[in-house]
Scaffold this motif. Structure first.
Motif, PDB file in Angstrom:
ATOM      1  N   PRO A  40       0.778  -1.241   0.000  1.00 24.65           N
ATOM      2  CA  PRO A  40       0.000   0.000   0.000  1.00 24.65           C
ATOM      3  C   PRO A  40       0.811   1.294   0.000  1.00 24.65           C
ATOM      4  CG  PRO A  40      -0.995  -1.570   1.477  1.00 24.65           C
ATOM      5  CD  PRO A  40       0.323  -2.154   1.058  1.00 24.65           C
ATOM      6  N   ALA A  41       1.771   1.455   0.911  1.00 23.99           N
ATOM      7  CA  ALA A  41       2.422   2.767   0.991  1.00 23.99           C
ATOM      8  C   ALA A  41       3.705   2.720   1.804  1.00 23.99           C
ATOM      9  CB  ALA A  41       1.467   3.785   1.624  1.00 23.99           C
ATOM     10  N   ASP A  42       4.607   3.638   1.458  1.00 24.82           N
ATOM     11  CA  ASP A  42       5.817   3.860   2.242  1.00 24.82           C
ATOM     12  C   ASP A  42       5.425   4.456   3.601  1.00 24.82           C
ATOM     13  OD1 ASP A  42       7.156   3.105  -0.062  1.00 24.82           O
ATOM     14  OD2 ASP A  42       7.968   5.090  -0.498  1.00 24.82           O
ATOM     15  N   PHE A  43       6.327   4.361   4.549  1.00 22.54           N
ATOM     16  CA  PHE A  43       6.172   4.956   5.878  1.00 22.54           C
ATOM     17  C   PHE A  43       4.916   4.461   6.594  1.00 22.54           C
ATOM     18  CE2 PHE A  43       8.705   7.980   3.390  1.00 22.54           C
ATOM     19  CZ  PHE A  43       9.817   8.112   4.200  1.00 22.54           C
ATOM     20  N   THR A  44       4.641   3.170   6.462  1.00 22.81           N
ATOM     21  CA  THR A  44       3.457   2.593   7.111  1.00 22.81           C
ATOM     22  C   THR A  44       3.907   1.528   8.108  1.00 22.81           C
ATOM     23  OG1 THR A  44       3.203   1.070   5.256  1.00 22.81           O
ATOM     24  CG2 THR A  44       1.907   3.111   5.182  1.00 22.81           C
ATOM     25  N   PHE A  45       3.091   0.515   8.346  1.00 24.64           N
ATOM     26  CA  PHE A  45       3.313  -0.377   9.476  1.00 24.64           C
ATOM     27  C   PHE A  45       3.588  -1.825   9.068  1.00 24.64           C
ATOM     28  CE2 PHE A  45       0.391   3.106  10.285  1.00 24.64           C
ATOM     29  CZ  PHE A  45       1.189   3.863  11.136  1.00 24.64           C
ATOM     30  N   VAL A  46       2.683  -2.467   8.378  1.00 24.75           N
ATOM     31  CA  VAL A  46       2.904  -3.844   7.935  1.00 24.75           C
ATOM     32  C   VAL A  46       3.917  -3.871   6.784  1.00 24.75           C
ATOM     33  CG1 VAL A  46       1.819  -5.914   6.947  1.00 24.75           C
ATOM     34  CG2 VAL A  46       0.605  -4.593   8.682  1.00 24.75           C
ATOM     35  N   CYS A  47       3.850  -2.880   5.908  1.00 24.78           N
ATOM     36  CA  CYS A  47       4.703  -2.847   4.718  1.00 24.78           C
ATOM     37  C   CYS A  47       6.197  -3.001   5.034  1.00 24.78           C
ATOM     38  CB  CYS A  47       4.450  -1.579   3.908  1.00 24.78           C
ATOM     39  SG  CYS A  47       2.747  -1.409   3.346  1.00 24.78           S
ATOM     40  N   PRO A  48       6.745  -2.254   6.001  1.00 28.20           N
ATOM     41  CA  PRO A  48       8.177  -2.411   6.243  1.00 28.20           C
ATOM     42  C   PRO A  48       8.545  -3.794   6.781  1.00 28.20           C
ATOM     43  CG  PRO A  48       7.220  -0.890   7.840  1.00 28.20           C
ATOM     44  CD  PRO A  48       6.170  -1.172   6.812  1.00 28.20           C
ATOM     45  N   THR A  49       7.627  -4.440   7.490  1.00 29.21           N
ATOM     46  CA  THR A  49       7.950  -5.788   7.988  1.00 29.21           C
ATOM     47  C   THR A  49       8.040  -6.773   6.824  1.00 29.21           C
ATOM     48  OG1 THR A  49       5.630  -6.461   8.402  1.00 29.21           O
ATOM     49  CG2 THR A  49       6.797  -5.315  10.191  1.00 29.21           C
ATOM     50  N   GLU A  50       7.142  -6.621   5.845  1.00 24.85           N
ATOM     51  CA  GLU A  50       7.180  -7.490   4.664  1.00 24.85           C
ATOM     52  C   GLU A  50       8.437  -7.239   3.837  1.00 24.85           C
ATOM     53  OE1 GLU A  50       2.738  -8.293   3.148  1.00 24.85           O
ATOM     54  OE2 GLU A  50       3.450  -6.240   2.786  1.00 24.85           O
ATOM     55  N   LEU A  51       8.731  -5.966   3.592  1.00 20.59           N
ATOM     56  CA  LEU A  51       9.881  -5.628   2.752  1.00 20.59           C
ATOM     57  C   LEU A  51      11.197  -6.008   3.426  1.00 20.59           C
ATOM     58  CD1 LEU A  51       8.590  -2.249   1.331  1.00 20.59           C
ATOM     59  CD2 LEU A  51       8.766  -4.435   0.126  1.00 20.59           C
ATOM     60  N   GLU A  52      11.266  -5.876   4.747  1.00 21.35           N
ATOM     61  CA  GLU A  52      12.467  -6.307   5.460  1.00 21.35           C
ATOM     62  C   GLU A  52      12.630  -7.827   5.357  1.00 21.35           C
ATOM     63  OE1 GLU A  52      14.722  -5.619   9.704  1.00 21.35           O
ATOM     64  OE2 GLU A  52      12.530  -5.716   9.739  1.00 21.35           O
ATOM     65  N   ASP A  53      11.518  -8.561   5.455  1.00 20.87           N
ATOM     66  CA  ASP A  53      11.556 -10.012   5.302  1.00 20.87           C
ATOM     67  C   ASP A  53      12.082 -10.384   3.919  1.00 20.87           C
ATOM     68  OD1 ASP A  53      11.114 -12.742   5.954  1.00 20.87           O
ATOM     69  OD2 ASP A  53       9.040 -12.660   5.224  1.00 20.87           O
ATOM     70  N   LEU A  54      11.609  -9.699   2.882  1.00 24.62           N
ATOM     71  CA  LEU A  54      12.127  -9.943   1.532  1.00 24.62           C
ATOM     72  C   LEU A  54      13.615  -9.611   1.450  1.00 24.62           C
ATOM     73  CD1 LEU A  54       9.359  -8.585  -0.874  1.00 24.62           C
ATOM     74  CD2 LEU A  54      10.039 -10.966  -0.535  1.00 24.62           C
ATOM     75  N   ALA A  55      14.006  -8.478   2.037  1.00 26.38           N
ATOM     76  CA  ALA A  55      15.414  -8.074   2.015  1.00 26.38           C
ATOM     77  C   ALA A  55      16.290  -9.114   2.702  1.00 26.38           C
ATOM     78  CB  ALA A  55      15.585  -6.702   2.665  1.00 26.38           C
TER      79      ALA A  55
END
Length: 187
Positions: A40-55
């Motif tokens: 959905p969007a940068d600077f949010t809550f669930v999104c960074p956890t998913e992207l960090e998991d991918l990273a």
């Protein structure tokens, strides 16, 4: 209508990747497995956890010959600012694609029109540009990179082994199935 077995539509987008702004098109994915990971969007809550998991699992995706394209309706400038300010997002080495017009989100049918944001959609695309896997999650439900890795491995296995299919919970090296009349009713 399902996008499974359809080709990715032409697009041109700007991305933030490894400290630079780069152009990404559908041609960039030809000849390799690609994962379009909408959020959905940068600077949010669930999104960074998913992207960090991918990273954290990016090397494993790279070992499979798969590139990840993280996509939101934010701009590539916003992606850079988020990358520079968040320890979790700072780990990302894959392209972060900006989709401020929503073209990609609409092409992949994950645009939430009333919000101007993308659903949590994951699309695995084969080297010919054909969508093989689709997963859509509600906004509050994060995805798991390990499960995505397993699915990419299964898609690659099926692509390389004509006539074989991967059963539930299949992992690399496990037994597959070869559909036939002899197998009907025996599973």
């Amino acid at each position: 209508m399902s996008l499974i077995n359809s080709s990715v539509k032409p697009f041109t987008a700007q991305a933030y990747h490894k400290g630079d702004f780069v152009e990404v098109t559908e041609n960039a994915m030809q000849g390799q497995w690609s994962i379009f990971f909408f959020y959905p969007a940068d600077f949010t809550f669930v999104c960074p956890t998913e992207l960090e998991d991918l990273a954290d699992n990016y090397e494993a995706f790279q070992n499979l010959g798969a590139e990840i394209y993280a996509v939101s309706t934010d701009t590539h400038f916003s992606h850079k600012a988020w990358h520079d300010s968040s320890p979790a997002i700072g780990k990302i080495k894959f392209p972060m694609v900006g989709d401020p017009t929503g073209l990609l989100a609409r092409n992949f049918e994950v645009m939430i029109e009333e919000a101007g944001l993308a659903d949590r959609g994951t699309f695995v695309v084969d080297p010919q540009g054909v969508i093989q896997i689709i997963e859509i999650n509600a906004g509050g439900i994060g995805r798991n990179a390990q499960e995505l890795l397993r699915k990419v491995e299964a898609a690659q296995y099926v692509a390389q082994h004509d006539g074989e299919v991967c059963p539930a919970k299949w992992t690399a090296g496990a037994k597959t199935l070869t559909p036939s009349a002899d197998l009907v009713g025996k599973i």
